[in-house]
Design an enzyme around this catalytic site. Structure first.
Site, PDB file in Angstrom:
ATOM      1  N   ASP A  13      40.056  47.244  28.064  1.00 36.39           N
ATOM      2  CA  ASP A  13      39.240  46.603  29.104  1.00 36.39           C
ATOM      3  C   ASP A  13      38.027  45.882  28.524  1.00 36.39           C
ATOM      4  OD1 ASP A  13      40.999  47.766  30.994  1.00 36.39           O
ATOM      5  OD2 ASP A  13      39.949  49.657  30.685  1.00 36.39           O
ATOM      6  N   HIS A  42      45.445  43.045  32.337  1.00 40.34           N
ATOM      7  CA  HIS A  42      44.586  41.971  31.832  1.00 40.34           C
ATOM      8  C   HIS A  42      44.242  41.040  32.984  1.00 40.34           C
ATOM      9  CE1 HIS A  42      45.890  42.464  27.360  1.00 40.34           C
ATOM     10  NE2 HIS A  42      45.366  43.544  27.878  1.00 40.34           N
TER      11      HIS A  42
HETATM   12  P1  IMP Z   1      48.706  56.114  29.039  1.00 38.70           P
HETATM   13  O1  IMP Z   1      48.902  55.246  27.869  1.00 38.70           O
HETATM   14  O2  IMP Z   1      48.919  55.387  30.335  1.00 38.70           O
HETATM   15  O3  IMP Z   1      49.497  57.393  28.973  1.00 38.70           O
HETATM   16  O4  IMP Z   1      47.168  56.583  29.057  1.00 38.70           O
HETATM   17  C1  IMP Z   1      46.615  57.292  27.971  1.00 38.70           C
HETATM   18  C2  IMP Z   1      45.119  57.021  27.880  1.00 38.70           C
HETATM   19  O5  IMP Z   1      44.921  55.646  27.561  1.00 38.70           O
HETATM   20  C3  IMP Z   1      44.344  57.258  29.173  1.00 38.70           C
HETATM   21  O6  IMP Z   1      43.035  57.654  28.850  1.00 38.70           O
HETATM   22  C4  IMP Z   1      44.316  55.879  29.804  1.00 38.70           C
HETATM   23  O7  IMP Z   1      43.227  55.730  30.703  1.00 38.70           O
HETATM   24  C5  IMP Z   1      44.148  55.014  28.578  1.00 38.70           C
HETATM   25  N1  IMP Z   1      44.696  53.669  28.776  1.00 38.70           N
HETATM   26  C6  IMP Z   1      45.992  53.301  28.761  1.00 38.70           C
HETATM   27  N2  IMP Z   1      46.103  51.976  28.970  1.00 38.70           N
HETATM   28  C7  IMP Z   1      44.862  51.504  29.127  1.00 38.70           C
HETATM   29  C8  IMP Z   1      44.325  50.195  29.342  1.00 38.70           C
HETATM   30  O8  IMP Z   1      45.006  49.192  29.441  1.00 38.70           O
HETATM   31  N3  IMP Z   1      42.967  50.108  29.428  1.00 38.70           N
HETATM   32  C9  IMP Z   1      42.174  51.196  29.303  1.00 38.70           C
HETATM   33  N4  IMP Z   1      42.624  52.416  29.095  1.00 38.70           N
HETATM   34  C10 IMP Z   1      43.961  52.579  28.999  1.00 38.70           C
HETATM   35 MG    MG Z   2      42.486  46.364  31.310  1.00 39.50          MG
END
Ligand code: IMP
Ligand code: MG
Length: 338
Positions: A13, A42
Site C-alpha cells: 500500500d 492497486h
Molecule cells: P495474505 O497474503 O492475504 O495471506 O496476508 C498475509 C499478510 O499480508 C496480512 O498481514 C495481510 O494484511 C498482508 N497483505 C497481503 N496482501 C497485502 C497487500 O496487498 N497490501 C498490504 N498488506 C497485504
Molecule cells: Mg494495496
C-alpha cells in the site's frame, strides 16, 4: 533493453498502482506485467475516475500498452474477467499459460483457518492456499480453463522478445519488501517473495536485463494485519495527522507510523533500487498538493526530499502529490540524467 521493476519498500500500500500508472502514461511502455495476486489492491485514479485493481496491470490507463499477467502470478477467474470489463481492456490483456488459478475451495480453506485469519491477519483471498497447491503441484493453471483460452500467450517469450527489440517493459510488483515470505517479518508475511528478485522470477526475465528498480515508499508507513510496526501511532494520532486509511481489498483500517529511515535502508539493501518514489507527499506537506514541478514545491518539502535522498544515498526521482496518476513531480531527467 530497458526493463523497469516497481517494488514496494515497506508493508504494501505504498502507492505502486499510482506510480505504475504514471509510468504507463509518461514512459509509454510496450508491455506492463503484473505479478503477485489478488490479495493486493492497486488503486489508480486518472481523469476523474478511479479503479481498484487486483490483477490487471496499473499501466492499463495507457491504451497502447499491452498488459500481461506473469506465469508466477495467481488469480481468480471471476475477479480477472470483472476487471477486464471494468478497465475495458479485452483484446490487449494477456495471461501466461502457467499463471496459477485460485478456486473457491482455496478461499474457503483460508477463511476457515483461524491461525491465518486471526494470528497472521490474512486477507483471506485464497492466495496462500493456492500457493500450497502449487508447491504440491496440484494447482490448475490458466491453460486448464476454456474460458481463458482467448487470453493466453507465452508471457516469457513476449517480454524477452520485446526487450531484445529494445522496447520498454514495466514489471509491477505487489505488497512490500517486509511482507516477503523470506525477507519480511516472518511469520507475519504474505505467501511469496515480494522483493525485486522475487518479482522478476515470477515474470521469467534474467536479473541481467533489469535496467531500473524503482522502490516505492509512502511518506509514512502503513500496515494491515498483524506483525511489528516500529513507531506505530494511536488511531487518535492518525486522525489528527490525516493518515487514516482502509485496505483496498479487505476494508480493514491500516495501522500507521512515521516514515522510517532504518526500514528504508534495509529495503534498499534488499532491492538495490536505482531510484526511489515517494507517494502521498501531500500527507506530510499539504502545500505540495497537486503540484507537478519541483520549483512549485514549498521549500521545506524540497528540503525533506533532499535530506532523505542524501541519507538513503539513492535519488528520490518521483514524488506523488495527489491521487491522480499525473499528480507527480518527476525529477528523473534532472537527477538521474537524460
Ligand atoms: P495474505 O497474503 O492475504 O495471506 O496476508 C498475509 C499478510 O499480508 C496480512 O498481514 C495481510 O494484511 C498482508 N497483505 C497481503 N496482501 C497485502 C497487500 O496487498 N497490501 C498490504 N498488506 C497485504
Ligand atoms: Mg494495496
Amino acid at each position: 533493453m530497458p526493463l523497469t521493476v516497481v517494488v514496494g519498500g515497506f508493508f504494501g500500500d505504498e502507492g505502486k498502482g499510482k506510480v505504475v500508472s504514471y509510468l504507463g502514461l509518461t514512459d509509454k511502455p510496450s508491455i506492463c506485467v503484473r505479478t503477485g495476486s489478488i490479495n493486493a489492491g492497486h488503486t489508480v485514479s486518472y481523469g476523474g475516475k478511479s479503479w481498484k485493481l487486483r490483477i490487471i496491470p496499473s499501466c492499463f490507463v495507457n491504451e497502447n500498452t499491452r498488459l500481461m499477467i506473469a506465469p508466477g502470478a495467481l488469480f481468480k477467474i471471476d475477479v480477472f474477467l470483472r476487471e477486464v470489463e471494468e478497465t475495458n481492456t479485452r483484446g490487449r490483456v494477456w495471461v501466461d499459460a502457467n499463471s496459477g488459478i485460485i478456486e473457491d475451495r482455496h478461499v474457503e480453506n483460508e477463511r476457515s483457518n483461524e491461525y491465518l485469519m486471526k494470528t497472521i491477519g490474512s486477507t483471506g483471498q485464497g492466495v496462500g492456499a493456492a500457493m500450497v497447491d502449487r508447491v504440491l503441484r496440484v494447482l490448475k493453471t490458466a491453460k486448464d480453463f476454456p474460458e481463458l483460452r482467448g487470453f493466453i500467450t507465452d508471457v516469457v517469450r513476449e517480454v524477452n522478445e520485446e526487450l531484445d527489440r529494445g522496447g520498454l517493459v514495466v514489471v509491477e510488483g505487489t505488497q512490500g519488501t517486509f511482507l516477503s515470505l523470506y525477507h519480511g517479518t516472518y511469520p507475519f508475511v504474505t505467501s511469496r517473495d515480494t522483493t525485486a528478485s522475487g518479482i522478476i522470477s515470477e515474470v521469467g526475465v534474467s536479473p541481467r536485463l533489469v535496467s531500473d528498480v524503482i522502490l516505492v515508499f509512502k511518506s509514512y508507513v502503513t500496515r494491515v494485519g498483524a506483525g511489528e510496526l516500529p513507531g506505530e501511532l494511536s488511531q487518535d494520532e492518525l486522525v489528527a495527522r490525516g493518515w487514516v486509511e482502509r485496505g483496498t481489498v479487505t476494508g480493514r483500517p491500516r495501522r500507521a507510523a512515521p516514515f522510517n529511515l532504518e526500514l528504508a535502508r534495509r529495503a534498499i539493501m534488499l532491492n538495490r533500487p536505482t531510484q526511489l518514489a515517494i507517494t502521498k507527499f501531500d500527507a506530510l506537506f499539504p502545500g505540495v498538493r497537486g503540484k507537478r514541478r519541483w520549483v512549485d514545491l514549498p521549500v521545506e518539502a524540497r528540503k525533506w526530499v533532499e535530506e532523505v535522498s542524501e541519507a538513503l544515498k539513492v535519488p528520490i526521482t518521483l514524488i506523488g502529490t495527489g491521487e491522480d496518476s499525473m499528480d507527480m513531480v518527476d525529477l528523473r531527467r534532472e537527477v538521474v540524467g537524460p
